[in-house]
Design a protein around this motif. Structure first.
Motif, PDB file in Angstrom:
ATOM      1  N   THR A   1      18.114  33.732 -28.804  1.00  0.00           N
ATOM      2  CA  THR A   1      17.434  34.721 -29.356  1.00  0.00           C
ATOM      3  C   THR A   1      16.107  34.273 -29.527  1.00  0.00           C
ATOM      4  OG1 THR A   1      19.782  35.573 -30.176  1.00  0.00           O
ATOM      5  CG2 THR A   1      17.431  36.472 -31.425  1.00  0.00           C
ATOM      6  N   ARG A   2      15.201  35.296 -29.325  1.00  0.00           N
ATOM      7  CA  ARG A   2      13.572  34.839 -29.682  1.00  0.00           C
ATOM      8  C   ARG A   2      12.926  35.886 -30.445  1.00  0.00           C
ATOM      9  NH1 ARG A   2      16.008  30.616 -29.051  1.00  0.00           N
ATOM     10  NH2 ARG A   2      15.263  28.738 -28.036  1.00  0.00           N
ATOM     11  N   PHE A   3      13.501  37.077 -30.459  1.00  0.00           N
ATOM     12  CA  PHE A   3      12.721  38.213 -31.000  1.00  0.00           C
ATOM     13  C   PHE A   3      13.829  38.882 -32.059  1.00  0.00           C
ATOM     14  CE2 PHE A   3      10.294  37.785 -27.366  1.00  0.00           C
ATOM     15  CZ  PHE A   3       9.006  37.876 -27.725  1.00  0.00           C
ATOM     16  N   PRO A   4      13.290  39.559 -33.052  1.00  0.00           N
ATOM     17  CA  PRO A   4      11.874  39.520 -33.487  1.00  0.00           C
ATOM     18  C   PRO A   4      11.414  38.315 -34.153  1.00  0.00           C
ATOM     19  CG  PRO A   4      13.067  41.326 -34.953  1.00  0.00           C
ATOM     20  CD  PRO A   4      13.841  40.514 -33.993  1.00  0.00           C
ATOM     21  N   GLU A   5      10.295  37.897 -34.376  1.00  0.00           N
ATOM     22  CA  GLU A   5       9.585  37.041 -35.123  1.00  0.00           C
ATOM     23  C   GLU A   5       9.338  37.532 -36.376  1.00  0.00           C
ATOM     24  OE1 GLU A   5       7.924  33.683 -32.368  1.00  0.00           O
ATOM     25  OE2 GLU A   5       6.409  35.255 -32.891  1.00  0.00           O
ATOM     26  N   LEU A   6       9.578  37.022 -37.697  1.00  0.00           N
ATOM     27  CA  LEU A   6       9.584  37.372 -38.967  1.00  0.00           C
ATOM     28  C   LEU A   6       8.623  36.379 -39.679  1.00  0.00           C
ATOM     29  CD1 LEU A   6      13.250  38.141 -39.726  1.00  0.00           C
ATOM     30  CD2 LEU A   6      11.559  39.639 -38.823  1.00  0.00           C
ATOM     31  N   PRO A   7       7.793  36.901 -40.514  1.00  0.00           N
ATOM     32  CA  PRO A   7       7.087  36.132 -41.352  1.00  0.00           C
ATOM     33  C   PRO A   7       7.694  35.344 -42.801  1.00  0.00           C
ATOM     34  CG  PRO A   7       6.525  38.327 -41.885  1.00  0.00           C
ATOM     35  CD  PRO A   7       7.470  38.393 -40.924  1.00  0.00           C
ATOM     36  N   ASP A   8       8.991  35.826 -42.905  1.00  0.00           N
ATOM     37  CA  ASP A   8       9.523  35.459 -43.979  1.00  0.00           C
ATOM     38  C   ASP A   8      11.337  35.262 -43.677  1.00  0.00           C
ATOM     39  OD1 ASP A   8      10.183  38.094 -43.763  1.00  0.00           O
ATOM     40  OD2 ASP A   8       9.891  38.446 -45.810  1.00  0.00           O
ATOM     41  N   PHE A   9      11.980  35.093 -44.691  1.00  0.00           N
ATOM     42  CA  PHE A   9      13.438  34.763 -44.280  1.00  0.00           C
ATOM     43  C   PHE A   9      14.037  35.991 -43.744  1.00  0.00           C
ATOM     44  CE2 PHE A   9      13.594  31.019 -47.376  1.00  0.00           C
ATOM     45  CZ  PHE A   9      13.612  30.353 -46.083  1.00  0.00           C
ATOM     46  N   PRO A  10      15.002  36.072 -43.030  1.00  0.00           N
ATOM     47  CA  PRO A  10      15.848  37.322 -42.548  1.00  0.00           C
ATOM     48  C   PRO A  10      16.376  37.773 -43.681  1.00  0.00           C
ATOM     49  CG  PRO A  10      16.075  35.622 -41.038  1.00  0.00           C
ATOM     50  CD  PRO A  10      15.278  34.937 -42.133  1.00  0.00           C
ATOM     51  N   LYS A  11      16.656  39.139 -44.082  1.00  0.00           N
ATOM     52  CA  LYS A  11      17.316  39.746 -45.274  1.00  0.00           C
ATOM     53  C   LYS A  11      18.793  39.983 -44.684  1.00  0.00           C
ATOM     54  CE  LYS A  11      13.057  40.352 -47.341  1.00  0.00           C
ATOM     55  NZ  LYS A  11      12.233  39.741 -46.033  1.00  0.00           N
ATOM     56  N   GLN A  12      19.456  39.566 -43.851  1.00  0.00           N
ATOM     57  CA  GLN A  12      20.729  39.646 -43.562  1.00  0.00           C
ATOM     58  C   GLN A  12      21.380  38.430 -43.132  1.00  0.00           C
ATOM     59  OE1 GLN A  12      18.420  41.602 -42.053  1.00  0.00           O
ATOM     60  NE2 GLN A  12      18.634  40.162 -40.141  1.00  0.00           N
ATOM     61  N   PRO A  13      22.501  38.141 -42.996  1.00  0.00           N
ATOM     62  CA  PRO A  13      23.110  36.995 -42.389  1.00  0.00           C
ATOM     63  C   PRO A  13      23.101  37.189 -40.921  1.00  0.00           C
ATOM     64  CG  PRO A  13      24.708  38.204 -43.868  1.00  0.00           C
ATOM     65  CD  PRO A  13      23.516  39.147 -43.865  1.00  0.00           C
ATOM     66  N   CYS A  14      22.777  35.955 -40.495  1.00  0.00           N
ATOM     67  CA  CYS A  14      22.398  35.838 -38.813  1.00  0.00           C
ATOM     68  C   CYS A  14      23.460  35.171 -38.425  1.00  0.00           C
ATOM     69  CB  CYS A  14      20.865  35.064 -38.808  1.00  0.00           C
ATOM     70  SG  CYS A  14      19.712  35.818 -39.619  1.00  0.00           S
TER      71      CYS A  14
END
Length: 346
Positions: A167-180
């Motif tokens: 996986t390479r997208f999307p790029e986020l400026p902060d931590f993801p908001k849900q479990p990955c």
């Protein structure tokens, strides 16, 4: 970064692009750039590269190291980032281990993927690239960044919520908001324009200038103040956050925190000390090799995973970093006012 697409543009290139793995050489509270001479430093770092990593590092690092955890055995540079922790609902912390990228040979001991390219990770070019010099060092990002707008301004510093390791997208400026499901990847994309004079600067950044753009667009031209195009250096670090999925907080809040107390990821940052042997990196940048084709003396010497995993820097700070901790390493010795501010120099 989008390493897969580079393979589609190989024909006609006249300059190299390096992508390789480095095993972990140390995980400890040392920072020879920002806090030279201080042991322990203020927060925990994940370090790869040469075994010369030390509380203070000066001069030609390649002359001081005896081994490296990187694929290319002539690369004694050190690359490091802040460590990620999981914070349990009961207030305790657990260090998040790192994972090997699927693009790299198994079984690399954690570590990170390192890139030296030209413009970005979607295309390459045929510019003259000037390799870093002995004694060169720099940082990118700042742990004092404390808001989303400022984090967005650090274009090359991003997080990716992995569905899998590709996986390479999307790029986020902060931590993801849900479990990955596949973990979290951090991307540290350094500036590539040099002033041509200084191997370092007081803030470890002013001697360099970034023309990086969003989402794999070719970087812009270097300005007159920083006219020398150097390799585009970047790190990818894959954190195995998926193992904490069944402990995600009931209120849905993000449970991950960086080792200096950043629960948003706004202040993600990375450090680099150049340590390639002789003119080996310049030879690579002047060649037309790509990725694994640069190994086995064409033109760079390389080594197997066993040798990479065997190399280690001397442990100088002895503290528990692997159990369930009541505080982040270094936080217990910090004044209460500073704990609240969680401010460190970049």
């Amino acid at each position: 970064m989008k390493w897969l697409s580079l393979a589609l543009v190989l024909p006609g290139l006249s300059e190299a692009a390096l992508r390789f793995g480095c095993s972990t050489v140390s995980i400890q509270r040392l920072d020879p750039l920002v806090e030279p001479g201080r042991a322990p430093s203020s927060h925990l770092h994940q370090i790869v590269g040469g075994d010369a990593f030390n509380v203070t590092m000066t001069g030609d690092i390649s002359e001081k190291a005896t081994c490296t955890t990187c694929t290319f055995s002539e690369d004694f540079s050190n690359y490091w980032t802040a460590v990620m922790f999981f914070k349990h609902e009961n207030g305790s912390y657990k260090r998040v281990p790192i994972m090997q990228n699927t693009a790299l040979p198994a079984p690399i001991n954690g570590g990170m993927t390192v890139y030296y390219t030209q413009q970005d990770f979607n295309s390459n070019g045929n510019q003259k690239i000037t390799a870093f010099k002995p004694g060169f060092r720099m940082t990118v990002g700042s742990p004092t960044t404390d808001n989303l707008n400022a984090a967005k301004g650090h274009v090359g510093l991003r997080f990716v919520c992995l569905q899998n390791k590709g996986t390479r997208f999307p790029e986020l400026p902060d931590f993801p908001k849900q479990p990955c499901r596949g973990g979290i990847m951090t991307v540290h994309h350094f500036p590539a324009c040099w002033d041509g004079k200084n191997l370092d600067s007081p803030d470890h950044q002013s001697h360099m200038y970034a023309t990086t753009k969003e989402a794999f667009q070719p970087a812009g031209p270097c300005p007159a103040s920083h006219p020398v195009r150097m390799p585009q250096l970047a790190y990818e670090t894959l954190w195995d956050t998926a193992q904490f999925a069944n402990m995600w907080p009931k209120d849905g809040s993000n449970p991950f925190v960086l080792s200096y107390g950043d629960k948003n990821g706004y202040g993600t940052h990375a450090d680099y000390v150049f340590g390639w042997k002789g003119d080996s990196l310049q030879k690579a940048m002047d060649s037309n090799c790509m990725f694994q084709a640069c190994e086995n003396g064409r033109p760079l010497k390389s080594q197997g995973v066993a040798a990479m995993n065997k190399c280690a820097a001397r442990q100088q700070v002895h503290e528990d970093i692997d159990g369930w901790l009541t505080e982040l390493p270094g936080m217990s010795s910090m004044p209460m006012k500073q704990k609240k501010e969680v401010k460190f120099q970049a």
